[in-house]
Design a protein around this motif. Structure first.
Motif, mmCIF file in Angstrom:
data_model
loop_
_atom_site.group_PDB
_atom_site.id
_atom_site.type_symbol
_atom_site.label_atom_id
_atom_site.label_comp_id
_atom_site.label_asym_id
_atom_site.label_seq_id
_atom_site.Cartn_x
_atom_site.Cartn_y
_atom_site.Cartn_z
ATOM 1 N N ARG A 215 0.818 -1.213 0.000
ATOM 2 C CA ARG A 215 0.000 0.000 0.000
ATOM 3 C C ARG A 215 0.858 1.272 0.000
ATOM 4 N NH1 ARG A 215 -3.663 -4.269 0.704
ATOM 5 N NH2 ARG A 215 -5.787 -3.464 0.552
ATOM 6 N N PHE A 216 2.168 1.163 0.076
ATOM 7 C CA PHE A 216 3.038 2.336 0.207
ATOM 8 C C PHE A 216 3.705 2.697 -1.119
ATOM 9 C CE2 PHE A 216 2.881 0.489 4.474
ATOM 10 C CZ PHE A 216 2.501 1.606 5.204
ATOM 11 N N ASP A 217 3.954 3.992 -1.282
ATOM 12 C CA ASP A 217 4.708 4.472 -2.441
ATOM 13 C C ASP A 217 6.190 4.177 -2.302
ATOM 14 O OD1 ASP A 217 2.455 5.750 -3.782
ATOM 15 O OD2 ASP A 217 2.508 7.184 -2.139
ATOM 16 N N ARG A 218 6.676 4.276 -1.064
ATOM 17 C CA ARG A 218 8.096 4.010 -0.800
ATOM 18 C C ARG A 218 8.235 3.282 0.524
ATOM 19 N NH1 ARG A 218 11.556 9.093 -0.412
ATOM 20 N NH2 ARG A 218 9.645 10.291 -0.105
ATOM 21 N N LEU A 219 9.180 2.346 0.566
ATOM 22 C CA LEU A 219 9.576 1.690 1.808
ATOM 23 C C LEU A 219 10.962 2.213 2.171
ATOM 24 C CD1 LEU A 219 8.519 -1.990 0.985
ATOM 25 C CD2 LEU A 219 7.171 -0.225 2.146
ATOM 26 N N ILE A 220 11.052 2.899 3.300
ATOM 27 C CA ILE A 220 12.302 3.545 3.695
ATOM 28 C C ILE A 220 12.870 2.783 4.891
ATOM 29 C CG2 ILE A 220 13.284 5.662 4.649
ATOM 30 C CD1 ILE A 220 11.226 7.175 2.992
ATOM 31 N N HIS A 221 14.089 2.287 4.733
ATOM 32 C CA HIS A 221 14.688 1.415 5.745
ATOM 33 C C HIS A 221 15.699 2.190 6.598
ATOM 34 C CE1 HIS A 221 13.159 -2.385 3.902
ATOM 35 N NE2 HIS A 221 13.130 -1.610 2.831
ATOM 36 N N LEU A 222 15.584 1.998 7.882
ATOM 37 C CA LEU A 222 16.545 2.556 8.834
ATOM 38 C C LEU A 222 17.281 1.411 9.519
ATOM 39 C CD1 LEU A 222 14.244 5.285 10.343
ATOM 40 C CD2 LEU A 222 16.513 5.778 9.460
ATOM 41 N N ARG A 223 18.581 1.613 9.717
ATOM 42 C CA ARG A 223 19.380 0.632 10.456
ATOM 43 C C ARG A 223 20.431 1.375 11.250
ATOM 44 N NH1 ARG A 223 20.871 -2.679 6.486
ATOM 45 N NH2 ARG A 223 18.943 -3.854 6.739
ATOM 46 N N ASP A 224 20.430 1.180 12.557
ATOM 47 C CA ASP A 224 21.386 1.839 13.462
ATOM 48 C C ASP A 224 21.415 3.339 13.258
ATOM 49 O OD1 ASP A 224 22.157 -0.630 14.530
ATOM 50 O OD2 ASP A 224 23.643 -0.951 12.951
ATOM 51 N N GLY A 225 20.213 3.921 13.027
ATOM 52 C CA GLY A 225 20.112 5.358 12.900
ATOM 53 C C GLY A 225 20.408 5.917 11.531
ATOM 54 N N HIS A 226 20.806 5.052 10.595
ATOM 55 C CA HIS A 226 21.110 5.480 9.222
ATOM 56 C C HIS A 226 19.960 5.146 8.291
ATOM 57 C CE1 HIS A 226 25.358 6.487 9.814
ATOM 58 N NE2 HIS A 226 25.481 5.394 10.539
ATOM 59 N N LEU A 227 19.708 6.023 7.334
ATOM 60 C CA LEU A 227 18.801 5.728 6.247
ATOM 61 C C LEU A 227 19.576 4.880 5.243
ATOM 62 C CD1 LEU A 227 15.859 6.666 5.499
ATOM 63 C CD2 LEU A 227 16.943 8.295 3.970
ATOM 64 N N VAL A 228 19.162 3.615 5.074
ATOM 65 C CA VAL A 228 19.949 2.729 4.224
ATOM 66 C C VAL A 228 19.359 2.544 2.840
ATOM 67 C CG1 VAL A 228 21.013 1.510 6.135
ATOM 68 C CG2 VAL A 228 18.829 0.682 5.241
ATOM 69 N N SER A 229 18.073 2.893 2.654
ATOM 70 C CA SER A 229 17.495 2.871 1.311
ATOM 71 C C SER A 229 16.217 3.679 1.324
ATOM 72 C CB SER A 229 17.204 1.444 0.854
ATOM 73 O OG SER A 229 16.209 0.853 1.654
ATOM 74 N N ALA A 230 15.832 4.217 0.170
ATOM 75 C CA ALA A 230 14.597 4.990 0.066
ATOM 76 C C ALA A 230 14.033 4.818 -1.326
ATOM 77 C CB ALA A 230 14.888 6.463 0.358
#
Length: 230
Positions: A215-230
């Protein structure tokens, strides 16, 4: 889908708790832009910084560094740029939580209109706006019912109506479908998407609920406080 204005602009945002050996870096130089009409998810393991980022965007938590612009207005740049953060949240941001957090002694309609009372709306206009939203979300027939008698899906739709009452363009949701089955979760997310498009709002959702990822336009992943993908 054609996207509208930039509603969230987070630049170089960091947040740490504690100092020295006990310091925990919850966010590290995060950059994120979200535009009107977008519905995005923040994903990541426990402790990755998802809720911290949501609370920074919601002006609940001050960053340790960075800049936050909401609906074209700079609100944080090394310090808060608005004195009245409560008013800022009331005007610009709607919050939806895993637990609907409805006031048990108020009806569904009153749970929505109380937000407008706080915003200074005339009582008659507030009640009319509340009923309009409940009808829009297909729970108008439950307007005079108290939360204990609502189903889980009905209560969550009332909570969405409350979040939208003052027409905020930024909607922040923390695990909004965790307590719902697959069918109800899909309905809630479809309603939220429709709202984002029709009201030119954006929705940022923290979730672990894999059944709604599509249902989302983007899945944004966080790991250890970093944005790892968008």
């Amino acid at each position: 889908m054609a996207l509208g204005d930039t509603l969230i602009e987070v630049t170089g945002v960091a947040k740490h708790f504690g100092e020295g050996e006990t310091r925990v870096d919850a966010l590290r130089a995060v950059d994120l832009t979200v535009r009107a009409g977008e519905v995005i998810a923040l994903l990541g393991p426990s402790g990755s910084g998802k809720t911290t980022l949501l609370n920074v965007i919601g002006c609940i938590l001050a960053p340790s560094a960075g800049r936050v612009v909401l609906d074209g207005e700079p609100v944080f740049d090394g310090k808060w740029l608005r004195r009245d953060l409560r008013r800022l949240r009331l005007d610009k941001i709607g919050f939806i939580f895993q637990s609907h957090n409805l006031l048990p002694f108020l009806t569904a309609q009153e749970n929505v209109s109380v937000v407008l009372d706080l915003a200074g709306w005339p009582p008659d206009e507030g009640r009319a706006r509340a009923r309009e939203l409940l009808d829009y979300l297909e729970v108008g027939h439950r307007a005079m019912v108290k939360p204990a008698l609502l189903s889980g899906g009905e209560a969550q739709r009332v909570a969405i109506a409350r979040a939208l009452a003052n027409r905020p363009r930024i909607i922040l949701a923390d695990e909004p479908t965790a307590a719902l089955d697959g069918a109800r979760a899909g309905l809630v997310m479809d309603l939220m998407r429709r709202l984002a498009v029709e009201q030119e709002a954006c929705i940022v959702t923290v979730t672990h609920d894999e059944k709604i990822f599509d249902r989302f336009d983007r899945l944004i992943h966080l790991r250890d406080g970093h944005l790892v993908s968008a």
